[in-house]
Design a protein around this motif. Sequence first.
Motif, PDB file in Angstrom:
ATOM      1  N   MET A   1      20.325  18.745 -16.141  1.00  8.62           N
ATOM      2  CA  MET A   1      20.928  19.525 -15.081  1.00  8.62           C
ATOM      3  C   MET A   1      21.708  18.611 -14.130  1.00  8.62           C
ATOM      4  N   THR A   2      21.156  17.439 -13.855  1.00  4.39           N
ATOM      5  CA  THR A   2      21.817  16.504 -12.957  1.00  4.39           C
ATOM      6  C   THR A   2      23.188  16.112 -13.502  1.00  4.39           C
ATOM      7  N   ARG A   3      23.269  15.886 -14.807  1.00  2.00           N
ATOM      8  CA  ARG A   3      24.544  15.512 -15.422  1.00  2.00           C
ATOM      9  C   ARG A   3      25.542  16.657 -15.350  1.00  2.00           C
ATOM     10  N   LEU A   4      25.072  17.893 -15.520  1.00  2.00           N
ATOM     11  CA  LEU A   4      25.968  19.050 -15.442  1.00  2.00           C
ATOM     12  C   LEU A   4      26.503  19.232 -14.024  1.00  2.00           C
ATOM     13  N   VAL A   5      25.632  19.101 -13.042  1.00  2.12           N
ATOM     14  CA  VAL A   5      26.062  19.225 -11.650  1.00  2.12           C
ATOM     15  C   VAL A   5      27.086  18.132 -11.322  1.00  2.12           C
ATOM     16  N   ALA A   6      26.842  16.920 -11.782  1.00  2.00           N
ATOM     17  CA  ALA A   6      27.788  15.832 -11.535  1.00  2.00           C
ATOM     18  C   ALA A   6      29.124  16.108 -12.219  1.00  2.00           C
ATOM     19  N   ALA A   7      29.087  16.619 -13.451  1.00  2.00           N
ATOM     20  CA  ALA A   7      30.333  16.926 -14.165  1.00  2.00           C
ATOM     21  C   ALA A   7      31.108  18.033 -13.452  1.00  2.00           C
ATOM     22  N   LYS A   8      30.407  19.065 -12.974  1.00  2.00           N
ATOM     23  CA  LYS A   8      31.079  20.146 -12.253  1.00  2.00           C
ATOM     24  C   LYS A   8      31.678  19.624 -10.954  1.00  2.00           C
ATOM     25  N   SER A   9      30.933  18.827 -10.248  1.00  2.00           N
ATOM     26  CA  SER A   9      31.437  18.272  -8.991  1.00  2.00           C
ATOM     27  C   SER A   9      32.688  17.443  -9.221  1.00  2.00           C
ATOM     28  N   THR A  10      32.695  16.678 -10.291  1.00  2.00           N
ATOM     29  CA  THR A  10      33.856  15.863 -10.621  1.00  2.00           C
ATOM     30  C   THR A  10      35.048  16.750 -10.981  1.00  2.00           C
ATOM     31  N   ALA A  11      34.772  17.859 -11.656  1.00  2.00           N
ATOM     32  CA  ALA A  11      35.845  18.730 -12.127  1.00  2.00           C
ATOM     33  C   ALA A  11      36.500  19.521 -11.001  1.00  2.00           C
ATOM     34  N   ASP A  12      35.700  20.064 -10.061  1.00  2.00           N
ATOM     35  CA  ASP A  12      36.320  20.936  -9.055  1.00  2.00           C
ATOM     36  C   ASP A  12      35.808  20.724  -7.627  1.00  2.00           C
ATOM     37  N   LEU A  13      35.033  19.720  -7.406  1.00  2.00           N
ATOM     38  CA  LEU A  13      34.491  19.398  -6.084  1.00  2.00           C
ATOM     39  C   LEU A  13      33.633  20.516  -5.490  1.00  2.00           C
ATOM     40  N   GLY A  14      33.069  21.373  -6.342  1.00  2.00           N
ATOM     41  CA  GLY A  14      32.182  22.434  -5.881  1.00  2.00           C
ATOM     42  C   GLY A  14      32.885  23.775  -5.767  1.00  2.00           C
ATOM     43  N   SER A  15      32.100  24.846  -5.788  1.00  2.00           N
ATOM     44  CA  SER A  15      32.653  26.197  -5.664  1.00  2.00           C
ATOM     45  C   SER A  15      32.998  26.475  -4.209  1.00  2.00           C
TER      46      SER A  15
END
Length: 153
Positions: free
Chosen positions: A1-15
């Motif tokens: 989960m930590t890796r997914l959250v980091a990948a999402k943050s890198t992709a769009d800086l959060g919702s």
Amino acid sequence: MTRLVAAKSTADLGSPLLTQKALQSFIQNQYGAYVSRLRDELYSRLCAASKVLEEHATMGMQWRLPEGGLNLWLQLPSNLDMRELHHQSLAAGVSFLPGSACYVGEMDTPSLRICFTVTNVELLCEGLRVLCQVIDRVTPGQGGTVADRLPLI
């Protein structure tokens, strides 16, 4: 989960916060009932699709009802030309995903994937009836009706 959250943050800086706030009430108050209704609707579509296949499937077709997911997989006779089936089914107004599109590096496989969630139950059932007719027509040695293919005794 930590890796997914980091990948999402890198992709769009959060919702966006506004989007989160807009959906918060729905998720807290209505999401459970929505998912329950959706689950019931999708299950009824799957059952209707299965019934059509039981009534109209040609010899050599096999399928198993999924225990999860949104797709129904059909296994077809090995001598069937999948490119011809795809071409003929599109001409008849029915679309499916050839099974080979779901496997990396595999040659043609006599299978296909039907998504039972994209259309209403009436169109789904009609599409499956047409698809079964096309499969019957393009399968070598299958021509004619089921009664025509029954063994003589």
